[in-house]
Design a protein around this motif. Structure first.
Motif, PDB file in Angstrom:
ATOM      1  N   ALA A   1       0.817  -1.215   0.000  1.00 20.11           N
ATOM      2  CA  ALA A   1       0.000   0.000   0.000  1.00 20.11           C
ATOM      3  C   ALA A   1       0.852   1.267   0.000  1.00 20.11           C
ATOM      4  O   ALA A   1       0.434   2.306  -0.524  1.00 20.11           O
ATOM      5  CB  ALA A   1      -0.924  -0.012   1.217  1.00 20.11           C
ATOM      6  N   ASN A   2       2.044   1.189   0.582  1.00 19.44           N
ATOM      7  CA  ASN A   2       2.923   2.367   0.666  1.00 19.44           C
ATOM      8  C   ASN A   2       4.107   2.273  -0.294  1.00 19.44           C
ATOM      9  O   ASN A   2       5.189   2.795  -0.015  1.00 19.44           O
ATOM     10  CB  ASN A   2       3.428   2.539   2.102  1.00 19.44           C
ATOM     11  CG  ASN A   2       2.309   2.786   3.090  1.00 19.44           C
ATOM     12  OD1 ASN A   2       1.411   3.573   2.823  1.00 19.44           O
ATOM     13  ND2 ASN A   2       2.359   2.098   4.227  1.00 19.44           N
ATOM     14  N   ALA A   3       3.886   1.626  -1.433  1.00 17.98           N
ATOM     15  CA  ALA A   3       4.970   1.435  -2.405  1.00 17.98           C
ATOM     16  C   ALA A   3       5.505   2.773  -2.902  1.00 17.98           C
ATOM     17  O   ALA A   3       4.752   3.728  -3.127  1.00 17.98           O
ATOM     18  CB  ALA A   3       4.468   0.602  -3.574  1.00 17.98           C
ATOM     19  N   GLU A   4       6.837   2.820  -3.061  1.00 13.96           N
ATOM     20  CA  GLU A   4       7.510   4.035  -3.516  1.00 13.96           C
ATOM     21  C   GLU A   4       8.127   3.802  -4.885  1.00 13.96           C
ATOM     22  O   GLU A   4       8.547   2.680  -5.198  1.00 13.96           O
ATOM     23  CB  GLU A   4       8.635   4.421  -2.554  1.00 13.96           C
ATOM     24  CG  GLU A   4       8.240   4.537  -1.099  1.00 13.96           C
ATOM     25  CD  GLU A   4       9.469   4.628  -0.215  1.00 13.96           C
ATOM     26  OE1 GLU A   4       9.633   5.676   0.442  1.00 13.96           O
ATOM     27  OE2 GLU A   4      10.263   3.670  -0.193  1.00 13.96           O
ATOM     28  N   PRO A   5       8.235   4.846  -5.714  1.00 12.82           N
ATOM     29  CA  PRO A   5       9.016   4.710  -6.942  1.00 12.82           C
ATOM     30  C   PRO A   5      10.493   4.555  -6.599  1.00 12.82           C
ATOM     31  O   PRO A   5      10.920   4.894  -5.481  1.00 12.82           O
ATOM     32  CB  PRO A   5       8.753   6.031  -7.680  1.00 12.82           C
ATOM     33  CG  PRO A   5       8.395   7.000  -6.597  1.00 12.82           C
ATOM     34  CD  PRO A   5       7.667   6.196  -5.544  1.00 12.82           C
ATOM     35  N   PHE A   6      11.255   4.058  -7.538  1.00 15.62           N
ATOM     36  CA  PHE A   6      12.686   3.918  -7.279  1.00 15.62           C
ATOM     37  C   PHE A   6      13.278   5.314  -7.059  1.00 15.62           C
ATOM     38  O   PHE A   6      12.991   6.240  -7.818  1.00 15.62           O
ATOM     39  CB  PHE A   6      13.396   3.225  -8.445  1.00 15.62           C
ATOM     40  CG  PHE A   6      14.767   2.747  -8.112  1.00 15.62           C
ATOM     41  CD1 PHE A   6      14.954   1.501  -7.548  1.00 15.62           C
ATOM     42  CD2 PHE A   6      15.873   3.557  -8.322  1.00 15.62           C
ATOM     43  CE1 PHE A   6      16.233   1.054  -7.215  1.00 15.62           C
ATOM     44  CE2 PHE A   6      17.147   3.123  -7.991  1.00 15.62           C
ATOM     45  CZ  PHE A   6      17.323   1.859  -7.434  1.00 15.62           C
ATOM     46  N   PRO A   7      14.093   5.495  -6.030  1.00 22.53           N
ATOM     47  CA  PRO A   7      14.590   6.839  -5.716  1.00 22.53           C
ATOM     48  C   PRO A   7      15.562   7.370  -6.772  1.00 22.53           C
ATOM     49  O   PRO A   7      16.312   6.616  -7.383  1.00 22.53           O
ATOM     50  CB  PRO A   7      15.299   6.632  -4.372  1.00 22.53           C
ATOM     51  CG  PRO A   7      15.681   5.190  -4.360  1.00 22.53           C
ATOM     52  CD  PRO A   7      14.570   4.478  -5.082  1.00 22.53           C
ATOM     53  N   GLU A   8      15.501   8.669  -6.977  1.00 24.06           N
ATOM     54  CA  GLU A   8      16.450   9.338  -7.854  1.00 24.06           C
ATOM     55  C   GLU A   8      17.593   9.913  -7.021  1.00 24.06           C
ATOM     56  O   GLU A   8      17.389  10.437  -5.924  1.00 24.06           O
ATOM     57  CB  GLU A   8      15.761  10.462  -8.625  1.00 24.06           C
ATOM     58  CG  GLU A   8      14.688   9.981  -9.602  1.00 24.06           C
ATOM     59  CD  GLU A   8      14.134  11.122 -10.421  1.00 24.06           C
ATOM     60  OE1 GLU A   8      14.687  12.241 -10.357  1.00 24.06           O
ATOM     61  OE2 GLU A   8      13.131  10.898 -11.121  1.00 24.06           O
ATOM     62  N   ILE A   9      18.793   9.837  -7.559  1.00 28.86           N
ATOM     63  CA  ILE A   9      19.969  10.343  -6.852  1.00 28.86           C
ATOM     64  C   ILE A   9      19.923  11.865  -6.829  1.00 28.86           C
ATOM     65  O   ILE A   9      19.758  12.517  -7.871  1.00 28.86           O
ATOM     66  CB  ILE A   9      21.266   9.873  -7.530  1.00 28.86           C
ATOM     67  CG1 ILE A   9      21.344   8.349  -7.513  1.00 28.86           C
ATOM     68  CG2 ILE A   9      22.490  10.473  -6.833  1.00 28.86           C
ATOM     69  CD1 ILE A   9      22.514   7.798  -8.310  1.00 28.86           C
ATOM     70  N   LEU A  10      20.042  12.439  -5.649  1.00 33.21           N
ATOM     71  CA  LEU A  10      20.072  13.891  -5.503  1.00 33.21           C
ATOM     72  C   LEU A  10      21.378  14.422  -6.089  1.00 33.21           C
ATOM     73  O   LEU A  10      22.465  14.036  -5.671  1.00 33.21           O
ATOM     74  CB  LEU A  10      19.974  14.276  -4.031  1.00 33.21           C
ATOM     75  CG  LEU A  10      19.971  15.777  -3.715  1.00 33.21           C
ATOM     76  CD1 LEU A  10      18.710  16.431  -4.280  1.00 33.21           C
ATOM     77  CD2 LEU A  10      20.063  16.002  -2.214  1.00 33.21           C
ATOM     78  N   VAL A  11      21.262  15.296  -7.068  1.00 33.77           N
ATOM     79  CA  VAL A  11      22.437  15.876  -7.725  1.00 33.77           C
ATOM     80  C   VAL A  11      22.977  17.007  -6.845  1.00 33.77           C
ATOM     81  O   VAL A  11      22.228  17.900  -6.424  1.00 33.77           O
ATOM     82  CB  VAL A  11      22.087  16.407  -9.121  1.00 33.77           C
ATOM     83  CG1 VAL A  11      23.302  17.049  -9.770  1.00 33.77           C
ATOM     84  CG2 VAL A  11      21.559  15.280  -9.999  1.00 33.77           C
ATOM     85  N   VAL A  12      24.256  16.963  -6.562  1.00 31.82           N
ATOM     86  CA  VAL A  12      24.908  17.978  -5.748  1.00 31.82           C
ATOM     87  C   VAL A  12      25.801  18.808  -6.669  1.00 31.82           C
ATOM     88  O   VAL A  12      26.721  18.273  -7.300  1.00 31.82           O
ATOM     89  CB  VAL A  12      25.736  17.336  -4.620  1.00 31.82           C
ATOM     90  CG1 VAL A  12      26.435  18.411  -3.797  1.00 31.82           C
ATOM     91  CG2 VAL A  12      24.846  16.473  -3.729  1.00 31.82           C
ATOM     92  N   HIS A  13      25.544  20.108  -6.735  1.00 35.60           N
ATOM     93  CA  HIS A  13      26.236  20.973  -7.689  1.00 35.60           C
ATOM     94  C   HIS A  13      27.496  21.602  -7.133  1.00 35.60           C
ATOM     95  O   HIS A  13      28.303  22.142  -7.881  1.00 35.60           O
ATOM     96  CB  HIS A  13      25.278  22.060  -8.175  1.00 35.60           C
ATOM     97  CG  HIS A  13      24.085  21.528  -8.914  1.00 35.60           C
ATOM     98  ND1 HIS A  13      24.177  21.011 -10.187  1.00 35.60           N
ATOM     99  CD2 HIS A  13      22.794  21.405  -8.534  1.00 35.60           C
ATOM    100  CE1 HIS A  13      22.975  20.601 -10.588  1.00 35.60           C
ATOM    101  NE2 HIS A  13      22.121  20.833  -9.600  1.00 35.60           N
ATOM    102  N   GLY A  14      27.675  21.543  -5.840  1.00 34.99           N
ATOM    103  CA  GLY A  14      28.884  22.157  -5.318  1.00 34.99           C
ATOM    104  C   GLY A  14      28.993  22.004  -3.824  1.00 34.99           C
ATOM    105  O   GLY A  14      28.197  21.329  -3.215  1.00 34.99           O
TER     106      GLY A  14
END
Length: 244
Positions: free
Chosen positions: A231-244
Motif C-alpha cells: 500500500a505504501n509502495a515508492e518509486p525507485f529513488p532518484e539520486i540527488l544531484v549535488v552541484h557544489g
C-alpha cells in the motif's frame, strides 16, 4: 583419454592487423594438454571480429566474466555487474525499467557490456581507484560490483568529490558517526542484513541512494529502506544531484 582432431578449431583474434593475437576459443583444450603433457593436432583459425567471442559455445557455462577476462579487463569477475548497475540507472526512465527486484532488472549481452566498458574508460578507471578502499562496503553490499557501481553513480552525480568520498569513507568505517546520521543508519541495517539477506539486491541500490539523499539534505533518520510493493509502495529513488 585419447585426443583427435575433430575439426573444431582453436581460434585466435587480432584487432591490430596481425601485430598481436589472443585466443577466443580452445583455451580449455590447450590447458588440458599442458596439464597432461599431451600433444595433438588442431585446426587453427583466425578472425578480426572480436564479437565472435561472445557467441562461441554459448551452450556452455561461459559468463560475461569469461569474456571480459579474455579481453584483458583486470576486474573481470565483477566489473560487468557493476556496469549493469550503472547502466540500469542512467539509461532507463524509470531506473531499471521499473523493476522491483534485481532479477527483473535489464540485462545486457556480453559483447554489449564489453563494448560499453571499452568506451567508458572513466568508469573502469574509477573502479580501479575505488575498489581497494571499499572492502567492508563490498561485504555489506554482498559484492564489489555493488559497492564500486554505486560509488561511481554517486560520484558522477556530485560536483564536489569530497562529499561522495566522505560518504563512502564513513560507510566503510562507521567512525565518529552519530545516531541518526543516514550513513550510520544504513551501515547498521546492512550489517544486520549480512546474515539473513532479507533485502533484494535492487533494494540495496535504492537504500544507498536514499541514505545519500538524506545526508545531502541534512536529515536525521532512524530507518532507511525502499518500499517497493504494498500500500505504501515508492518509486525507485532518484539520486540527488549535488552541484557544489
Amino acid at each position: 583419454g585419447e585426443w583427435a582432431n575433430t575439426g573444431d578449431p582453436i581460434t585466435f583474434c587480432t584487432e591490430d592487423h596481425g601485430r598481436t593475437y589472443y585466443i577466443i576459443s580452445g583455451q580449455a583444450r590447450l590447458w588440458a594438454m599442458w596439464l597432461t603433457n599431451c600433444h595433438a593436432e588442431h585446426t587453427i583459425r583466425f578472425t578480426t571480429d572480436s564479437r565472435v567471442q561472445g557467441v562461441i559455445d554459448t551452450g556452455k557455462t561461459r559468463t560475461v566474466a569469461d569474456l571480459l577476462s579474455a579481453s584483458g579487463f583486470a576486474k573481470h569477475r565483477f566489473i560487468g555487474h557493476a556496469a549493469s548497475i550503472v547502466r540500469g540507472y542512467v539509461e532507463h526512465d524509470p531506473p531499471y525499467l521499473g523493476a522491483t527486484t534485481w532479477e527483473a532488472a535489464p540485462r545486457y549481452p556480453a559483447n554489449d557490456i564489453k563494448d560499453w566498458l571499452t568506451a567508458n574508460t572513466d568508469f573502469t578507471d574509477r573502479v580501479d581507484f575505488s575498489y581497494p578502499s571499499l572492502r567492508q562496503c563490498s561485504r555489506m553490499l554482498r559484492s564489489p560490483a555493488w559497492s564500486t557501481g554505486m560509488e561511481y553513480l554517486l560520484h558522477m552525480h556530485c560536483a564536489n568529490p569530497s562529499l561522495s568520498d566522505q560518504f563512502w569513507a564513513d560507510l566503510e568505517t562507521g567512525v565518529n558517526l552519530e545516531q541518526g546520521d543516514p550513513v550510520l543508519t544504513l551501515r547498521e541495517q546492512l550489517m544486520r542484513d549480512r546474515a539473513d539477506k532479507k533485502f533484494n539486491k535492487l533494494s540495496l541500490v535504492a537504500m544507498v541512494i536514499k541514505a545519500w539523499n538524506y545526508r545531502m539534505r541534512g536529515r536525521r533518520i532512524k530507518d532507511v529502506r525502499w518500499r517497493s510493493s504494498g500500500a505504501n509502495a515508492e518509486p525507485f529513488p532518484e539520486i540527488l544531484v549535488v552541484h557544489g
